[in-house]
Design an enzyme around this catalytic site. Structure first.
Site, PDB file in Angstrom:
ATOM      1  N   ILE A  83     -33.725   5.331 -56.217  1.00 39.70           N
ATOM      2  CA  ILE A  83     -33.731   5.458 -54.765  1.00 39.70           C
ATOM      3  C   ILE A  83     -32.393   4.992 -54.188  1.00 39.70           C
ATOM      4  O   ILE A  83     -31.999   3.834 -54.337  1.00 39.70           O
ATOM      5  CB  ILE A  83     -34.900   4.651 -54.137  1.00 39.70           C
ATOM      6  CG1 ILE A  83     -36.221   5.036 -54.816  1.00 39.70           C
ATOM      7  CG2 ILE A  83     -34.954   4.886 -52.637  1.00 39.70           C
ATOM      8  CD1 ILE A  83     -36.530   6.530 -54.848  1.00 39.70           C
ATOM      9  N   LYS A  84     -31.733   5.945 -53.543  1.00 40.45           N
ATOM     10  CA  LYS A  84     -30.431   5.646 -52.949  1.00 40.45           C
ATOM     11  C   LYS A  84     -30.668   5.109 -51.538  1.00 40.45           C
ATOM     12  O   LYS A  84     -31.296   5.771 -50.703  1.00 40.45           O
ATOM     13  CB  LYS A  84     -29.633   6.950 -52.885  1.00 40.45           C
ATOM     14  CG  LYS A  84     -28.174   6.803 -53.166  1.00 40.45           C
ATOM     15  CD  LYS A  84     -27.605   8.186 -53.374  1.00 40.45           C
ATOM     16  CE  LYS A  84     -26.124   8.184 -53.370  1.00 40.45           C
ATOM     17  NZ  LYS A  84     -25.599   9.536 -53.298  1.00 40.45           N
ATOM     18  N   VAL A  85     -30.149   3.915 -51.310  1.00 36.33           N
ATOM     19  CA  VAL A  85     -30.420   3.209 -50.052  1.00 36.33           C
ATOM     20  C   VAL A  85     -29.078   2.842 -49.424  1.00 36.33           C
ATOM     21  O   VAL A  85     -28.201   2.297 -50.106  1.00 36.33           O
ATOM     22  CB  VAL A  85     -31.237   1.920 -50.345  1.00 36.33           C
ATOM     23  CG1 VAL A  85     -31.480   1.131 -49.071  1.00 36.33           C
ATOM     24  CG2 VAL A  85     -32.555   2.261 -51.027  1.00 36.33           C
TER      25      VAL A  85
END
Ligand code: E4P
Length: 218
Positions: A83-85
């Site tokens: 998950i790119k945050v």
């Protein structure tokens, strides 16, 4: 240094996957939007069926709660989905929660050492310094990678550096020399990395010299 491809284009991913050099894929909302008439989650699912490695899918929510909910949903597509945050206060809260649930995160839009220190402390599995965008504003993107690599090495952190926003082949070799664990490379740059005029000339000459040489099977 491992290589990821920075694209959401299925044909580009399939092509480079055949080269046998790919360890993962990064996407972002702009890259997804470039692919017309696609459904985000379906693109991510398809990518996981092509590449056996970390596949970054970015959240777009602004609050930690929204990011966490999106992150859980994206990770449910496949265990390889990272998950790119974005590097914000809410992003840090989301990273801590998602990593605590065993969901790997990639803290994106990193432009300073201090941002990376925060991301590392929040437990991010990956940090993505954006080399090209730093160069664009007259800063030294590669120097940031070098500084992060030295901090990570010094303290023995597990976080991996993904050199991102790569614009040309020189960035790839500089990222490797600076100690990046991974470079995420656009398709065009992969093609540029292959090419050298002396290789083309060498092949042409070898084939010419070999013409007429006898072979076992004719
Ligand atoms: C990183 O993961 C991003 O997708 C990407 O490298 C952004 O690069 P850009 O500056 O070329 O948009």
């Amino acid at each position: 240094m491992k290589l990821f491809i920075d694209t959401a284009n299925i044909e580009e991913i399939k092509d480079v996957e055949r080269w046998g050099v790919l360890s993962g894929v990064t996407t972002n909302p702009s890259l997804i939007a470039k692919e017309k008439d696609v459904v985000f989650e379906e693109v991510i699912r398809e990518i996981t069926s092509i590449v056996d490695g970390a596949i970054s899918a970015e959240v777009t929510g602004e609050t930690a709660e929204e990011m966490i909910a999106e992150g859980r949903a994206l990770h449910s597509i496949h265990e390889n989905v990272v998950i790119k945050v974005p590097m914000t206060k809410e992003g840090l809260i989301a990273i801590r929660e998602l990593e605590g649930e065993g969901i790997a995160t990639n803290c994106t839009l990193i432009f300073s050492v201090n941002q990376a220190i925060l991301a590392i402390q929040s437990g991010a599995s990956y940090v993505s310094p954006f080399i090209g965008r730093l160069d664009d504003i007259g800063s030294d993107g590669i120097e940031l990678v070098r500084e992060l690599a030295s901090i990570i090495e010094h303290y023995g952190y597990d976080t991996k550096i993904i050199a991102a926003s790569i614009r040309h082949p020189l960035h790839v070799q500089q990222a490797a020399l600076a100690g990046a664990h991974i470079a995420t490379v656009p398709y065009k740059v992969f093609q540029q990395m292959l090419a050298h005029p002396l290789t083309d000339r060498g092949i042409e000459q070898f084939n010419k010299d070999f013409e007429g040489t006898k072979r076992i099977n004719g």
